[in-house]
Each structure stands twice: as C-alpha cells, then as structure tokens.
Design a protein around this motif. Structure first.
Motif, short mmCIF file in Angstrom:
data_model
loop_
_atom_site.label_atom_id
_atom_site.label_comp_id
_atom_site.label_asym_id
_atom_site.label_seq_id
_atom_site.Cartn_x
_atom_site.Cartn_y
_atom_site.Cartn_z
N VAL A 1 40.24 53.61 39.58
CA VAL A 1 39.55 53.31 40.84
C VAL A 1 40.56 53.27 41.99
CG1 VAL A 1 38.25 51.53 42.09
CG2 VAL A 1 37.60 52.12 39.75
N GLY A 2 41.72 52.64 41.73
CA GLY A 2 42.76 52.56 42.76
C GLY A 2 43.22 53.94 43.20
N GLU A 3 43.35 54.85 42.23
CA GLU A 3 43.77 56.22 42.51
C GLU A 3 42.71 56.95 43.36
OE1 GLU A 3 46.63 57.52 41.66
OE2 GLU A 3 46.22 59.63 42.11
N PRO B 1 43.09 55.02 29.44
CA PRO B 1 43.24 54.85 30.89
C PRO B 1 42.70 53.51 31.36
CG PRO B 1 41.52 56.47 30.39
CD PRO B 1 42.15 56.09 29.09
N ASP B 2 43.34 52.98 32.37
CA ASP B 2 42.97 51.67 32.89
C ASP B 2 41.94 51.85 34.01
OD1 ASP B 2 44.47 49.43 35.18
OD2 ASP B 2 43.11 48.92 33.54
N ALA B 3 40.79 51.20 33.87
CA ALA B 3 39.68 51.39 34.82
C ALA B 3 40.13 51.06 36.24
CB ALA B 3 38.49 50.53 34.41
N ALA B 4 40.81 49.94 36.40
CA ALA B 4 41.22 49.53 37.75
C ALA B 4 42.19 50.54 38.37
CB ALA B 4 41.84 48.14 37.71
N ALA B 5 43.07 51.09 37.52
CA ALA B 5 44.04 52.06 38.04
C ALA B 5 43.34 53.35 38.48
CB ALA B 5 45.09 52.37 36.96
N LEU C 1 38.18 62.51 39.03
CA LEU C 1 38.43 61.69 37.85
C LEU C 1 38.93 62.55 36.69
CD1 LEU C 1 35.38 59.23 37.86
CD2 LEU C 1 37.81 58.59 37.91
N ASN C 2 38.30 63.69 36.50
CA ASN C 2 38.64 64.54 35.35
C ASN C 2 40.07 65.06 35.42
OD1 ASN C 2 36.04 64.08 34.65
ND2 ASN C 2 35.28 66.15 35.10
N ASP C 3 40.62 65.10 36.65
CA ASP C 3 42.00 65.55 36.82
C ASP C 3 43.02 64.46 36.56
OD1 ASP C 3 41.52 67.89 39.57
OD2 ASP C 3 41.65 68.15 37.38
N MET C 4 42.55 63.24 36.37
CA MET C 4 43.52 62.13 36.23
C MET C 4 44.02 62.03 34.79
SD MET C 4 41.99 59.23 38.74
CE MET C 4 41.51 59.70 40.39
N PRO C 5 45.27 61.58 34.61
CA PRO C 5 45.84 61.51 33.27
C PRO C 5 45.00 60.61 32.36
CG PRO C 5 47.42 60.77 34.94
CD PRO C 5 46.16 61.11 35.65
N GLY C 6 44.79 61.06 31.13
CA GLY C 6 44.08 60.25 30.14
C GLY C 6 42.58 60.42 30.20
N VAL C 7 42.05 61.14 31.24
CA VAL C 7 40.59 61.28 31.36
C VAL C 7 40.16 62.63 30.78
CG1 VAL C 7 38.65 61.46 32.97
CG2 VAL C 7 40.50 59.82 33.40
N PRO D 1 33.61 54.53 43.02
CA PRO D 1 32.72 53.73 42.17
C PRO D 1 33.01 52.24 42.30
CG PRO D 1 33.65 55.56 40.93
CD PRO D 1 34.34 55.55 42.26
N LYS D 2 31.93 51.46 42.35
CA LYS D 2 32.08 50.00 42.41
C LYS D 2 32.37 49.46 41.01
CE LYS D 2 29.09 49.38 46.41
NZ LYS D 2 30.07 50.18 47.13
N HIS D 3 31.97 50.23 39.98
CA HIS D 3 32.29 49.90 38.59
C HIS D 3 32.68 51.17 37.88
CE1 HIS D 3 31.25 45.70 37.86
NE2 HIS D 3 30.31 45.84 38.79
N LEU D 4 33.66 51.03 36.98
CA LEU D 4 34.05 52.19 36.18
C LEU D 4 34.17 51.73 34.73
CD1 LEU D 4 36.58 54.92 37.09
CD2 LEU D 4 36.73 53.82 34.85
N PHE D 5 33.45 52.42 33.86
CA PHE D 5 33.47 52.07 32.44
C PHE D 5 34.20 53.17 31.67
CE2 PHE D 5 29.63 50.24 34.28
CZ PHE D 5 29.71 48.91 33.85
N VAL D 6 35.05 52.75 30.72
CA VAL D 6 35.67 53.73 29.83
C VAL D 6 34.91 53.66 28.50
CG1 VAL D 6 37.80 54.46 28.69
CG2 VAL D 6 37.90 53.44 30.99
#
Ligand code: AMP
Length: 513
Positions: A467-469, A461-465, A426-432, A480-485
C-alpha cells in the motif's frame, strides 16, 4: 445570441447589467468578492497572455492547480481565446502527469508553484514551451504575466463543433482516454439544465466541487454563469463552512459523500436550509437511505441526475412538480434533447423493466477520444449511439435506474478508479503474482477500494508495504483502503477472476452501506 458559438460569449451575454455586483464571494476567514467586471477584465488579460504566446490553432492548455477563483478565470480565458482546456485532477502524481502531457501535447501547462519543479521537467521534456505557476493565494508567474496585458479582448470566433475542452477519463485497460468536448456540446447541455432546473439570476450557488471534473467545472459553474447568478466559492468542501453560508444560498451541488457529511452535522436543519431552492446530487449513486434521511432532516428532496465526462448530463429527476416527483434510487428522465435507450447484447431495445446497456445520442455527446479513433469507434453503435458502459433500465413510469457498470469501474467519494490500473501496478511489485481490485460498500465514500493479492510461491509480501508503494505512484483516492494477501483468487470455468465473489466476501468490511 452572438454569431460565434464560443461558449464564453454565451456565458458573458448573461452577466447582469450591473457589472459591479458580486459574481463570486469566497468562503473562509478573509472572504474576497469578485465582481462581474473582475471576471470580464481578468479573463481578457489571461486570454491576451495566451494570445501573445503565438500558440497553434487548437492548442491544449493543461492545468493542474488547486481550486481557486483564478483557476476558474483561466478556464474561461482559454475558452475566450479559443484554445482547448485540459483540466487535471490535483491528486495525480508524476507518472500520471507524464502520460497526460505526453498524450495531449499541450502548448501550455499551468501548475501549482509547489509542483513547478517536477511538472515543468516533465512538460519541457515533452516539448511544451510554456509552463506557468498559479497558486491558491493569487501568486505565481501566470498572474504576474497576465497583469501587464490589456484588459480588453475580442473573443475568438468558434463554430459549435470546435473543441473547448478535453476531459481525461480512466481507461479500463489502465490507459486514460481524453474525451473531446466542443463548444456546442457544453453550451447545449448548460442551456438545457438552465431551463430544466429553473436557474434564476437571483440564485446563489454554493460551489464546493473540484473544477477538474464535469460536475464542478461544467454543471455547477456553467449553471451559475449562464444564469448570471452569484457563487459562494469553497476551495474545498467543509461542512461547517457550508452551514455558515447556507442561509445566503439557494442552490447546492454535491456528490453523495458530501450529503452524508452534511447529515453528520447536527446543525444541518430545516432552518439552515430555509432559503434553499435546490440540492443536486450526482457522479455516483445516491443511497436511498441518504435520500430519505436528507428529506426528513431538511425538508428538501435531493434531485439526482446522471451524466459522465463524455456526454455531460444525460438524465435528471424533475425539478418542477408538474413534471413528476423526484424518485430516490433513480436518476430521473432523459433530459430534453437527449435520447437514451437500453439495449441488450444483440443491440435490440430492452422492454421496460429489463436491464441492458445504456446508450445515448444528442447534441451533448462528445466528439470522440483524443487521438484514439479505434477506441472511439468501439464505443459507438453502428447507428451512432454512444455506449455509456453503464447498465440500467427504464421503469414503468419512464424513470431511468442505473444498476451497475459494465466497465468494472469503482466510484469512491465521487472519483473514478479503474481496477485495471491499480492491478497492473500491484502485479509489477516484488513478491506479487497477481491481484484483483474491487469496490465494496462504504458508508462515507459510496465504495471503498480493496485489493486482494496472491503472492509468488515462497514470497510473503507485506500488505502495508505494498500500500505504501502504491501511495508513491498513484492518486490517494485510488489506493486500496485494505489489502489482503491470499493463496488464490476465485475463478470461473473460463479462468476469469470472479470479482462478484470477492465483493460478496468483503462487503461488510467498512460496515456495509
Ligand atoms: P465521470 O466521467 O467521472 O463523470 O463518471 C461517469 C460515471 O459516473 C457514469 O458513467 C456512471 O457510472 C457514474 N454516475 C454518474 N452519475 C451517477 C448517478 N447519479 N448514479 C449512478 N452512477 C452515476
């Protein structure tokens, strides 16, 4: 007992005299029956195929296939031929497989035909010379190549300390560690369980667990094979299918999630369990609600046991009434031959009722982590006890209770998820900017994976995107079944993220436990 310590020989010695009796009957619309003679011949042919490849001593045979009877035969053949079996979770994706193959350097890789393209590319790049396919429907190059081999094979001579299998466990730092288990480790544990759980040759085991993990591969399969008992084989858990075969069975083993699923079936009744002798649960904590509901509905008391990849089984609730009652919420007593102690941070033994780190010693304890001598050293005390990473206590009656995990592990549906691995991705993803991954009570899976992510300033960052990644990178059970920003993570004065506060905040997310 034969002079060799090859585990295969010990299992084979307990095959019944009538080799034409059914050893394994498959579930499903078109059930197949495999006799003991089939097991003997097929494992010989597969072992001869392995022997024909001129592999070095101690060669690893890595296997990522769907569950099938042939996959079990392959495991037995690897033991028989004297090589080292390396099972891999079927959910692992390419980056995970690349790590395991790079780390273990297997001489042979066996995969599902549908994955042959990408798995063989990784394997050949890593220097593996032999890649075979094995499919659920008995097709694939492995069986084709084995079909021309002789069905007679003399099992390899093995000492008790020689390696039989490497089971990869996830690492808290995100790096998986290969737990090295010897023929002696596995056989001693299987013999102990055979005696303690009263395995009999007329038992019939319903086998629904995956065979890339200690529970399904060792505890369940070894139990039935060492007793010369029949198995009813499910390639995956299917509650209705299990109900249909239950009247033929005497033993069932499952992770807690499977018991919850059985209880959701109204047809799961005392009548359906009339011939059952034993229900075993483990791999994750069994909720007391499930334990009680199961007893009420079926008239059977689930026997909960505790173990791990590095040690096989460590404790068990009693089977025989004269050894005591099965107590829900506990994992029972240390098994015969296993020593278990609870230690405080200074290494002193905790008094009864006090919580500390669980440490163990015994013939079942593994030989260390593959190519990680430093890590291995860290996980053993100076006087030779293995630090399990689990936190627990003895009660006044000598039952062991597990109260938590010092290593921050999440167990969802019986599978382990190490937060650090998911957080790093997650930490490597853009915007995180940063993230924290926790487990919270889930009525079906025990724990559900939840991620809390902090965005970089100005990013959204978009939570669904996200999770999709993640779904493209790691096994689905880790996603994760849920992701909160959120704007920030709670931290203590030492700057450490307070995951306990996050767990508290999200504890009712899945309706609680
Ligand atoms: P694995 O190596 O995948 O089998 O995972 C081992 C871990 O599962 C142990 O260290 C425990 O944290 C957990 N575990 C296994 N059995 C139980 C149980 N009956 N109750 C609570 N935790 C368990």
């Amino acid at each position: 007992m034969s002079s060799t310590h090859n585990l295969f020989c010990a299992l084979r010695e307990n095959f019944p005299a009538d080799l034409d009796a059914t050893a394994i009957s498959t579930a499903g619309d078109k059930p197949l029956a495999y006799t003991w003679r089939d097991l003997e011949r097929s494992t010989a042919m597969l072992a001869n195929l392995l022997a024909s490849l001129d592999l070095p001593a101690g060669a690893r045979i890595a296997v990522q296939t769907e569950k099938s009877v042939e996959a079990l035969m392959l495991y037995l053949a690897v033991l028989r031929a004297g090589f080292v079996y390396l099972p891999l979770n079927t959910a692992y994706q390419s980056s995970e497989i690349a790590y395991f193959i790079g780390n273990a350097e297997p001489s042979v890789v066996v995969c599902s035909g549908k994955n042959f393209g990408w798995v063989s590319k990784i394997a050949f790049q890593a220097g593996t010379q032999n890649v075979f396919a094995l499919n659920e429907d008995r097709t694939g190059s492995l069986l084709q190549r084995a079909a021309v081999q002789s069905d007679r094979h003399t099992p390899a001579q093995k000492t008790a300390d020689e390696l039989a299998a490497i089971l990869y466990t996830s690492g808290t730092t995100g790096r998986s560690k290969g737990a090295m288990l010897s023929h002696g480790n596995l056989l001693s544990n299987a013999q102990t369980l055979k005696e303690y759980w009263g395995w009999r040759s007329d038992d019939v085991l319903i086998h629904v667990l995956p065979i890339f993990h200690v529970h399904g591969l060792f505890v369940a399969s070894h139990g039935a094979l060492l007793a010369g008992a029949k198995m009813i084989w499910f390639d995956r858990f299917d509650p209705k299918g299990v109900l249909a075969r239950l009247p033929e069975a005497t033993v069932f083993m499952g992770v807690p999630t499977l018991y919850v699923r059985l209880l959701a079936e109204p047809e799961f009744t005392r009548e359906a369990c009339r011939n059952m002798r034993l229900f075993v649960a483990g791999s994750a904590p069994l909720l007391i609600e499930t334990f009680n509901a199961f007893r009420e509905r079926s008239g059977h008391t689930i026997l909960e046991r505790y173990g791990m990849s590095e040690t096989a089984m460590l404790t068990s609730n009693p089977y025989a009434a004269e050894d005591g009652e099965r107590r829900g919420g506990t994992v029972g007593f240390p098994l015969p031959g296993v020593e278990l102690r609870v230690s405080d941070e200074a290494g002193a033994r905790c008094p009864t009722g006090s919580i500390g780190g669980i440490e163990v010693r015994g013939p079942n304890v593994f030989h260390g982590y593959w190519r990680m001598p430093e890590k291995t050293k860290e996980e053993f005390t100076a006087d030779g006890w293995f630090k399990t990473g689990d936190v627990g206590k003895f009660d006044e009656r000598g039952y062991v209770h597990i109260v938590g995990r010092s290593k921050d592990l999440i167990i969802t549906g019986g599978y382990n998820v190490y937060p650090a691995e998911v957080e790093a991705l997650l930490n490597d993803m853009p915007g995180v900017a940063e993230s924290a991954v926790i487990g919270v009570p889930h009525p079906d899976f025990g724990e559900g994976v939840v991620a809390v992510v902090v965005a970089h300033a100005g990013a959204a960052p978009d939570a669904a995107a996200l999770v999709g990644e993640l779904k493209t990178k790691i096994a689905n059970f880790k996603v994760p079944k849920h992701l909160f920003v959120v704007s920030e993570l709670p931290r203590n004065t030492m700057g450490k993220v307070q995951k306990n506060l996050l767990r508290e905040q999200h504890k009712a997310l899945f309706g609680g436990a």
